[in-house]
Scaffold this motif. Structure first.
Motif, PDB file in Angstrom:
ATOM      1  N   GLY A   1      40.672  25.514   6.799  1.00  0.00           N
ATOM      2  CA  GLY A   1      40.195  24.399   5.987  1.00  0.00           C
ATOM      3  C   GLY A   1      39.771  23.243   6.868  1.00  0.00           C
ATOM      4  O   GLY A   1      39.453  23.437   8.038  1.00  0.00           O
ATOM      5  N   TYR A   2      39.795  22.049   6.318  1.00  0.00           N
ATOM      6  CA  TYR A   2      39.414  20.872   7.110  1.00  0.00           C
ATOM      7  C   TYR A   2      40.010  19.617   6.486  1.00  0.00           C
ATOM      8  O   TYR A   2      40.265  19.575   5.277  1.00  0.00           O
TER       9      TYR A   2
ATOM     10  N   CYS B   1      38.661  17.695   3.355  1.00  0.00           N
ATOM     11  CA  CYS B   1      38.546  18.478   2.124  1.00  0.00           C
ATOM     12  C   CYS B   1      39.104  17.690   0.936  1.00  0.00           C
ATOM     13  O   CYS B   1      40.207  17.163   1.010  1.00  0.00           O
TER      14      CYS B   1
ATOM     15  N   VAL C   1      41.071  21.482  -2.284  1.00  0.00           N
ATOM     16  CA  VAL C   1      41.708  22.786  -2.048  1.00  0.00           C
ATOM     17  C   VAL C   1      42.677  22.738  -0.862  1.00  0.00           C
ATOM     18  O   VAL C   1      43.802  23.234  -0.942  1.00  0.00           O
ATOM     19  N   CYS C   2      42.243  22.128   0.226  1.00  0.00           N
ATOM     20  CA  CYS C   2      43.110  22.096   1.416  1.00  0.00           C
ATOM     21  C   CYS C   2      44.390  21.293   1.187  1.00  0.00           C
ATOM     22  O   CYS C   2      45.478  21.789   1.455  1.00  0.00           O
TER      23      CYS C   2
ATOM     24  N   HIS D   1      34.310  26.672   2.217  1.00  0.00           N
ATOM     25  CA  HIS D   1      35.080  27.601   3.057  1.00  0.00           C
ATOM     26  C   HIS D   1      35.952  28.528   2.230  1.00  0.00           C
ATOM     27  O   HIS D   1      36.327  28.212   1.100  1.00  0.00           O
TER      28      HIS D   1
END
Ligand code: CU
Length: 198
Positions: A72-73, A76, A79-80, A164
């Motif tokens: 992830g990042y 985000c 979701v992350c 992603h």
């Protein structure tokens, strides 16, 4: 809704990819039993990345422990942070046994996710999480190994988001892929499931 639909597509694409791997293995193993790579061998592999404290981390650091891998990042929107929250809750339920597992958050956005940025971001989550970044080539290589889809999506003003794959991978203590790890259950249940791989 657009983001959600896109994520569903990404997950669907991954599952389709996974199924095709299994299908190939079944087909190949039907012909030549004993000389076939398992599906587990098709996902995951060696990596050499940098954690949030600037230390070099490789897959060998998790030998002998099951570990979770999530890509992830830090920018985000949902979701992350949700996934990292769920993983954090589960690690909390493991108590001292959390030392017996690994929990890896590998960035797909190495451009912005420096070790410092990861450290700052992860301070909101369970301290047992390992944030990993690296040069773009190293990130690309590990994403390929895990069959992760990641793509930059411009959002205007020179900003961007990353589409992603949003799967959490369960790897066993030999570093082999077991299955996607289900976090959509109570942290107690998730922790109990993970204990089976100690
Ligand atoms: Cu994300």
């Amino acid at each position: 809704m657009v983001v959600r639909a896109r994520l569903v597509l990404i997950v669907a694409a991954f599952v389709a990819g996974l199924l095709s791997v299994f299908a190939v293995v079944v087909i190949v193993s039907g012909r030549e039993p004993g000389a076939v790579a398992t599906p587990a061998a098709a996902i995951g592999g060696p990596f050499r990345l940098i954690d949030q404290n600037g230390r070099t981390v490789t897959e060998d650091d998790f030998k002998g422990r099951p570990f979770l891998v999530f890509f992830g990042y830090t920018h985000c929107p949902d979701v992350c942070p949700t996934t990292l929250f769920d993983i954090s809750e589960m690690l909390g339920k493991l108590g001292p046994d959390a030392e017996r597992v690994g929990a890896l958050f590998i960035t797909v956005d190495p451009e912005r996710d420096t070790p410092e940025q990861l450290k700052d971001y992860l301070s909101s989550f369970n301290p047992r999480l390992t944030g990993l970044t690296g040069d773009p080539a190293a990130i690309e290589a590990v994403a390929r190994e895990y069959r992760v889809y990641a793509k930059k999506v411009p959002t205007g003003n020179g900003e961007y988001a990353m589409d992603h794959t949003a799967l959490t991978y369960l790897m066993n203590k030999d570093g082999r892929f077991v299955a996607p790890f289900n976090l959509k259950r109570t942290p107690e249940d998730a922790a109990a499931d993970l204990r089976r791989y100690f």
